[in-house]
Design an enzyme around this catalytic site. Structure first.
Site, PDB file in Angstrom:
ATOM      1  N   ASP A   1       0.855  -1.183   0.000  1.00 12.59           N
ATOM      2  CA  ASP A   1       0.000   0.000   0.000  1.00 12.59           C
ATOM      3  C   ASP A   1       0.897   1.241   0.000  1.00 12.59           C
ATOM      4  OD1 ASP A   1       0.849   0.380   2.613  1.00 12.59           O
ATOM      5  OD2 ASP A   1      -1.142   0.328   3.508  1.00 12.59           O
ATOM      6  N   HIS A   2       0.302   2.406   0.205  1.00 15.47           N
ATOM      7  CA  HIS A   2       1.076   3.656   0.168  1.00 15.47           C
ATOM      8  C   HIS A   2       2.111   3.728   1.290  1.00 15.47           C
ATOM      9  CE1 HIS A   2      -2.512   4.020   2.585  1.00 15.47           C
ATOM     10  NE2 HIS A   2      -1.929   4.976   3.293  1.00 15.47           N
TER      11      HIS A   2
ATOM     12  N   CYS B   1       3.122  -3.091   4.050  1.00 16.27           N
ATOM     13  CA  CYS B   1       2.326  -1.916   4.396  1.00 16.27           C
ATOM     14  C   CYS B   1       3.073  -1.185   5.498  1.00 16.27           C
ATOM     15  CB  CYS B   1       0.883  -2.286   4.762  1.00 16.27           C
ATOM     16  SG  CYS B   1       0.647  -3.132   6.348  1.00 16.27           S
ATOM     17  N   GLY B   2       2.430  -0.268   6.174  1.00 15.43           N
ATOM     18  CA  GLY B   2       3.139   0.506   7.184  1.00 15.43           C
ATOM     19  C   GLY B   2       3.705  -0.356   8.290  1.00 15.43           C
ATOM     20  N   THR B   3       2.853  -1.179   8.850  1.00 16.98           N
ATOM     21  CA  THR B   3       3.283  -2.067   9.941  1.00 16.98           C
ATOM     22  C   THR B   3       3.447  -3.517   9.493  1.00 16.98           C
ATOM     23  OG1 THR B   3       0.987  -2.512  10.500  1.00 16.98           O
ATOM     24  CG2 THR B   3       2.077  -0.680  11.667  1.00 16.98           C
ATOM     25  N   GLY B   4       2.866  -3.865   8.382  1.00 17.65           N
ATOM     26  CA  GLY B   4       2.811  -5.264   7.951  1.00 17.65           C
ATOM     27  C   GLY B   4       1.629  -6.001   8.559  1.00 17.65           C
TER      28      GLY B   4
ATOM     29  N   GLY C   1      -1.871  -5.015   8.919  1.00 17.32           N
ATOM     30  CA  GLY C   1      -3.129  -5.046   8.170  1.00 17.32           C
ATOM     31  C   GLY C   1      -3.050  -5.942   6.939  1.00 17.32           C
TER      32      GLY C   1
ATOM     33  N   HIS D   1       9.427 -23.813   9.520  1.00 17.17           N
ATOM     34  CA  HIS D   1       8.407 -24.457  10.359  1.00 17.17           C
ATOM     35  C   HIS D   1       6.982 -24.272   9.852  1.00 17.17           C
ATOM     36  CE1 HIS D   1      11.098 -24.509  14.229  1.00 17.17           C
ATOM     37  NE2 HIS D   1      11.660 -25.105  13.176  1.00 17.17           N
TER      38      HIS D   1
ATOM     39  N   ARG E   1       7.982 -33.113  11.486  1.00 15.07           N
ATOM     40  CA  ARG E   1       6.962 -32.879  12.515  1.00 15.07           C
ATOM     41  C   ARG E   1       6.118 -31.642  12.229  1.00 15.07           C
ATOM     42  NH1 ARG E   1      11.650 -30.577  14.286  1.00 15.07           N
ATOM     43  NH2 ARG E   1      11.530 -28.687  15.550  1.00 15.07           N
TER      44      ARG E   1
HETATM   45  C1  RB5 Z   1      -1.803   3.039   6.179  1.00 19.16           C
HETATM   46  O1  RB5 Z   1      -1.745   4.325   6.690  1.00 19.16           O
HETATM   47  C2  RB5 Z   1      -1.533   2.035   7.271  1.00 19.16           C
HETATM   48  O2  RB5 Z   1      -2.609   1.935   8.126  1.00 19.16           O
HETATM   49  C3  RB5 Z   1      -1.195   0.689   6.669  1.00 19.16           C
HETATM   50  O3  RB5 Z   1      -0.073   0.822   5.844  1.00 19.16           O
HETATM   51  C4  RB5 Z   1      -0.839  -0.424   7.628  1.00 19.16           C
HETATM   52  O4  RB5 Z   1       0.107  -0.029   8.549  1.00 19.16           O
HETATM   53  C5  RB5 Z   1      -1.986  -1.114   8.235  1.00 19.16           C
HETATM   54  O5  RB5 Z   1      -1.842  -2.127   8.937  1.00 19.16           O
END
Ligand code: RB5
Length: 167
Positions: free
Chosen positions: A32-33, A89-92, A94, A122, A156
């Site tokens: 995403d952006h 994405c920003g945090t990975g 979402g 694993h 396993r």
């Molecule tokens: C976008 O602003 C942000 O919410 C998205 O990139 C991500 O971090 C969501 O989990």
């Protein structure tokens, strides 16, 4: 010496497990952006390692919704246009949540190369998720390289991974 592309391990694992498409080393990339710049860096690194890639966007800072990006990458894997995927994405968070809604996807969010490696070993992860606002570019590159170079261990872990499909 035969120099295999880094994706050989992941594709060999796919062949054994039947979880990824045999003979397909193409990696689908999506962001995403919040993650498009890191995605471009990772895609270039994957190509340098010899991988065919599929760039499913986004390509600029205009806001897009991460579920739409995840859907595009997961569809490419489901349809056999790619063997595996990388989502940013920003945090990975979402984008990994969205990807894991798809039954054929085992998406793993990693913040370090050890975790990335273990998600292959694993969990037979077929999608790697990374957070561009959480980790730096070098750590992200390390994650990608470790992930691509590591086969699924099976043994396993195979029954456990198979149980994921029963949930
Ligand atoms: C976008 O602003 C942000 O919410 C998205 O990139 C991500 O971090 C969501 O989990």
């Amino acid at each position: 010496m035969v120099r295999r592309p880094a994706g050989h391990a992941i594709c060999a694992a796919a062949a054994r497990q039947g979880t990824l498409r045999v003979g397909m080393a193409t990696i689908a990339f999506g962001a995403d952006h919040g993650g498009f710049e890191l995605k471009a860096l990772l895609l270039a690194a994957a190509e340098k390692l010899g991988h065919p890639t599929l760039d499913l966007g986004t390509h600029g800072p205009a806001a897009v919704d991460y579920p739409d990006v995840a859907r595009a990458v997961c569809a490419a894997i489901g349809e056999g246009r790619a063997a595996c995927g990388v989502l940013v994405c920003g945090t990975g968070v979402g984008i990994s949540m969205a990807a894991n809604r798809f039954r054929h996807i085992r998406c793993a969010l990693a913040h370090d190369a050890t975790t990335a490696r273990l998600t292959r070993l694993h969990n037979d992860a077929n999608v790697l998720a990374l957070g561009a606002r959480v980790i730096g570019p070098q750590v992200a590159l390390d994650c990608l390289e470790a992930w691509l170079a590591t086969p699924f261990e099976g043994g396993r872990h195979a029954a456990r991974v198979a149980k994921l499909s029963d949930l």
